[in-house]
Design a protein around this motif. Structure first.
Motif, PDB file in Angstrom:
ATOM      1  N   ARG A  98      -3.833   1.602  -8.840  1.00  6.37           N
ATOM      2  CA  ARG A  98      -3.730   2.853  -8.085  1.00  6.37           C
ATOM      3  C   ARG A  98      -4.385   3.948  -8.917  1.00  6.37           C
ATOM      4  O   ARG A  98      -3.960   4.229 -10.049  1.00  6.37           O
ATOM      5  CB  ARG A  98      -2.270   3.212  -7.790  1.00  6.37           C
ATOM      6  N   LYS A 137      -7.580  -5.533  -8.255  1.00  2.00           N
ATOM      7  CA  LYS A 137      -8.607  -6.014  -9.165  1.00  2.00           C
ATOM      8  C   LYS A 137      -8.416  -7.505  -9.437  1.00  2.00           C
ATOM      9  O   LYS A 137      -7.299  -8.019  -9.415  1.00  2.00           O
ATOM     10  CB  LYS A 137      -8.588  -5.222 -10.475  1.00  2.00           C
ATOM     11  N   ASP A 185       0.857  -1.194   0.000  1.00  2.00           N
ATOM     12  CA  ASP A 185       0.000   0.000   0.000  1.00  2.00           C
ATOM     13  C   ASP A 185       0.887   1.235   0.000  1.00  2.00           C
ATOM     14  O   ASP A 185       1.716   1.425   0.902  1.00  2.00           O
ATOM     15  CB  ASP A 185      -0.913   0.008   1.225  1.00  2.00           C
ATOM     16  N   THR A 202     -10.249  -4.884  -0.607  1.00  2.00           N
ATOM     17  CA  THR A 202      -8.991  -4.189  -0.868  1.00  2.00           C
ATOM     18  C   THR A 202      -9.184  -2.728  -1.266  1.00  2.00           C
ATOM     19  O   THR A 202      -8.197  -2.024  -1.503  1.00  2.00           O
ATOM     20  CB  THR A 202      -8.205  -4.895  -1.990  1.00  2.00           C
ATOM     21  N   ARG A 203     -10.433  -2.278  -1.355  1.00  2.00           N
ATOM     22  CA  ARG A 203     -10.657  -0.868  -1.664  1.00  2.00           C
ATOM     23  C   ARG A 203     -10.109  -0.023  -0.516  1.00  2.00           C
ATOM     24  O   ARG A 203     -10.292  -0.319   0.663  1.00  2.00           O
ATOM     25  CB  ARG A 203     -12.150  -0.582  -1.855  1.00  2.00           C
ATOM     26  N   SER A 249      -8.826   3.144  -5.197  1.00  3.50           N
ATOM     27  CA  SER A 249      -7.809   2.164  -5.577  1.00  3.50           C
ATOM     28  C   SER A 249      -8.090   0.820  -4.923  1.00  3.50           C
ATOM     29  O   SER A 249      -9.016   0.670  -4.118  1.00  3.50           O
ATOM     30  CB  SER A 249      -6.413   2.670  -5.179  1.00  3.50           C
ATOM     31  N   GLY A 250      -7.270  -0.166  -5.275  1.00  5.42           N
ATOM     32  CA  GLY A 250      -7.414  -1.499  -4.688  1.00  5.42           C
ATOM     33  C   GLY A 250      -6.836  -2.562  -5.606  1.00  5.42           C
ATOM     34  O   GLY A 250      -6.177  -2.260  -6.605  1.00  5.42           O
ATOM     35  N   PHE A 300     -12.991  -4.826  -8.707  1.00  4.52           N
ATOM     36  CA  PHE A 300     -12.262  -4.688  -7.448  1.00  4.52           C
ATOM     37  C   PHE A 300     -12.643  -5.807  -6.484  1.00  4.52           C
ATOM     38  O   PHE A 300     -13.805  -6.223  -6.422  1.00  4.52           O
ATOM     39  CB  PHE A 300     -12.580  -3.346  -6.783  1.00  4.52           C
ATOM     40  N   TYR A 342      -6.771   0.709  -0.505  1.00  2.07           N
ATOM     41  CA  TYR A 342      -5.322   0.472  -0.527  1.00  2.07           C
ATOM     42  C   TYR A 342      -4.808   0.780  -1.939  1.00  2.07           C
ATOM     43  O   TYR A 342      -5.504   0.549  -2.928  1.00  2.07           O
ATOM     44  CB  TYR A 342      -4.987  -0.968  -0.173  1.00  2.07           C
TER      45      TYR A 342
END
Length: 544
Positions: free
Chosen positions: A488, A513, A213, A529-530, A510-511, A525, A532
């Motif tokens: 990103r 995929k 991250d 993880t959304r 971001s995250g 996504f 990061y």
């Protein structure tokens, strides 16, 4: 003495002159006794019984075993007596108390023995599978005696709320790990029997995704187990951990440092390194760092262009890595803060047929005992093949040679290459192993529109874009597996990579995929993880 020898010879001659059928059997003489044995211990119905005749000096026998049957090569026979020395296997189909009688004769004498045999009802048995994990389906089996003319019922309690069944062999999925007392109640029409068995349900074993991250400069782990949440590891990173792998139960992180574009002054200093950690994030070991570089006798400038970039592993215990444009280097996996290695090979103008002055190294992968090196930059394009000795083989070929490739992964199971482009045709693509049949997966002009754009970190022809690509080749998945990549957004992080602008914390746009390898759905996504902003990502294919 001579008379004795003559006598023996006469005896042998006489015996030899007798015909075989003139030799009669020896009559049973001695202490006449009738006795037999059967297996001791708990005998349960239905049972197959083998008797042992221990009678002595008997001429003939008669066995009686009423309510029993015999099992021969022809199958089960409704016969309850036998004149054999040992009867065939006796079968009692129902529980009960049975009498077995053996009668024997000797020279007009007769005697018999009666023994009582108790055949009990079999206690119900629970058969449980091995290695039980939460959330997976497992079949339990019940075995119990059933009377031929009566119904039998089963009742299960699996020690979790609502987890019950009335089937004989139910399939269940546990949601709680730990010890469980399984209770089985059987009603056979005569009585109710209850048995229990303690089993251990293990926490779910699953592959994991590790990702970096850019905002917090930490590494995180997301298990592929059901209901899993993102967990922060104790691994801290520097500004640009561009690539990461899980290999031989260790996590390898390649830190590139600040110099992702043309740099000068303090930002041009070599500040990259390769570090490995235990799978739990402890015991860090620096394999090598660019500041440890010792120049050869000829003058050589060492700066950000030599920092480690992307990496791969061979089958001989080495890690290979690219740099911005300093060539490909390698170091043993057991190295500890080793001197930064010299370049092993680089793509030259003689190899490419044109000047490579504006070719920047992208990614490197070990494929079929070859090293595949991708190129990017103003004119750098395609994937180029080398031997592990550093000898140039050939360009990969196909349409893929028209793309500036920042990073790529090879799916040898399905015969595909997935690659990220950071110059011109921005985005993510797929091609066949020969470089043909290029298909867009996540790309297009919209990638330059703020709401959809990849982070504009870097500079023209050197945008950072996607660095982390990872494959989960799980044959048990209906899609054949998944591709994961770090996204990103320019709305979250952008600008000069030496001092990027953090626009959102957390990086809500971001995250990581995910894309199914069968192409059945578009990339999306992973919700957990959304927030990061990943550079390097890695799959741990060991189920833990």
């Amino acid at each position: 003495m001579k008379k004795y020898l003559l006598y023996l010879m006469a005896v042998f001659l006489f015996a030899g002159a007798c015909k075989q059928d003139e030799i009669s059997r020896i009559e049973p003489t001695g202490e006449f006794d009738v006795y037999f044995d059967f297996p001791q211990g708990n005998i349960t119905a239905p049972t197959k019984l083998i008797l042992t005749n221990r009678s002595r000096f008997s001429e003939r026998f008669l066995w009686n075993f009423p309510q029993g049957k015999i099992l021969t090569n022809e199958g089960l026979q409704d016969i309850s007596s036998s004149t054999k020395i040992v009867p065939d296997t006796i079968v009692y189909e129902l529980p009960g108390t049975y009498k077995v009688t053996l009668t024997a004769w000797q020279d007009g004498r007769v005697d018999s023995l009666v023994r009582e045999l108790v055949v009990r009802k079999r206690t119900p048995v629970i058969t449980a599978p091995a290695n039980i994990e939460v959330f997976n389906d497992y079949e339990f089996q019940a075995s119990a005696f059933k009377f031929p003319d009566r119904d039998i019922t089963f009742s299960w309690d699996f020690d979790e709320p609502g987890l019950v069944s009335n089937e004989q062999n139910p399939t269940v999925a546990f949601e709680r790990e730990g010890l469980h007392t399984i209770t089985l109640t059987v009603n056979d029409g005569e009585e109710i029997l209850t048995v229990t068995r303690i089993i251990e349900v293990k926490g779910e074993l699953a592959r994991s995704l590790y990702f970096t991250d850019a905002i917090t400069q930490r590494i995180y782990r997301l298990s592929f187990a059901q209901n899993a949440v993102v967990q922060q590891t104790n691994i801290a990173t520097t500004l640009h951990p561009l690539s990461m792998s899980v290999f031989n139960n260790r996590i390898y992180v390649v830190e590139t440092g600040k110099g992702l574009r043309f740099s000068s002054g303090v930002n041009a200093a070599p500040d990259g390194n390769i570090t490995s950690y235990d799978i739990n994030g402890s015991n860090p070991v620096i394999l090598t760092r660019s500041s440890n570089f010792v120049a050869p006798p000829a003058p050589q400038v060492v700066d950000y262009r030599n920092d480690p970039w992307m990496h791969t592993f061979d089958n001989s215990g080495n890690i290979w890595f690219t740099e911005r444009n300093g060539g490909v280097r390698t170091v043993p996996l057991n190295a500890v803060d080793a001197q930064y290695p010299l370049s092993r090979f680089a793509l030259t103008a003689a190899n490419a047929g044109v000047s490579t002055a504006t070719y920047f190294d992208g990614d490197i992968k070990f494929v079929n005992n070859e090293l595949w090196l991708s190129k990017t930059g103003t004119t750098g394009k395609g994937i180029w093949r080398f031997s592990t000795a550093g000898n140039f083989i050939a360009p990969l070929g196909g349409n893929i040679m028209n793309y500036a490739i920042r990073s790529f992964v090879v799916d040898q199971v399905h015969g595909k290459i997935y690659f990220a482009v950071n110059v011109g045709a921005y985005g993510l693509y797929r091609a066949d192993l020969d470089g043909n049949n290029v298909v867009a997966i996540d790309n297009g002009p919209s990638m330059q529109v703020a709401a959809n754009a990849f982070s504009q970190e870097g500079s023209a022809n050197e945008w950072v874009y996607i660095t982390g690509l990872a494959l989960n080749l799980d044959a048990s998945l209906p899609t054949g597996g998944y591709l994961y990549y770090g996204y990103r957004s320019d709305l979250d992080i952008s600008g000069d990579p030496n001092a990027p602008t953090i626009r959102n914390n957390p990086a809500v746009n971001s995250g990581v995929k995910i894309y199914p390898l069968d192409g059945s759905t578009a990339p999306a996504f992973i919700p957990a993880t959304r927030g990061y902003a990943p550079y390097g990502i890695a799959i741990d294919n060991v189920r833990r």
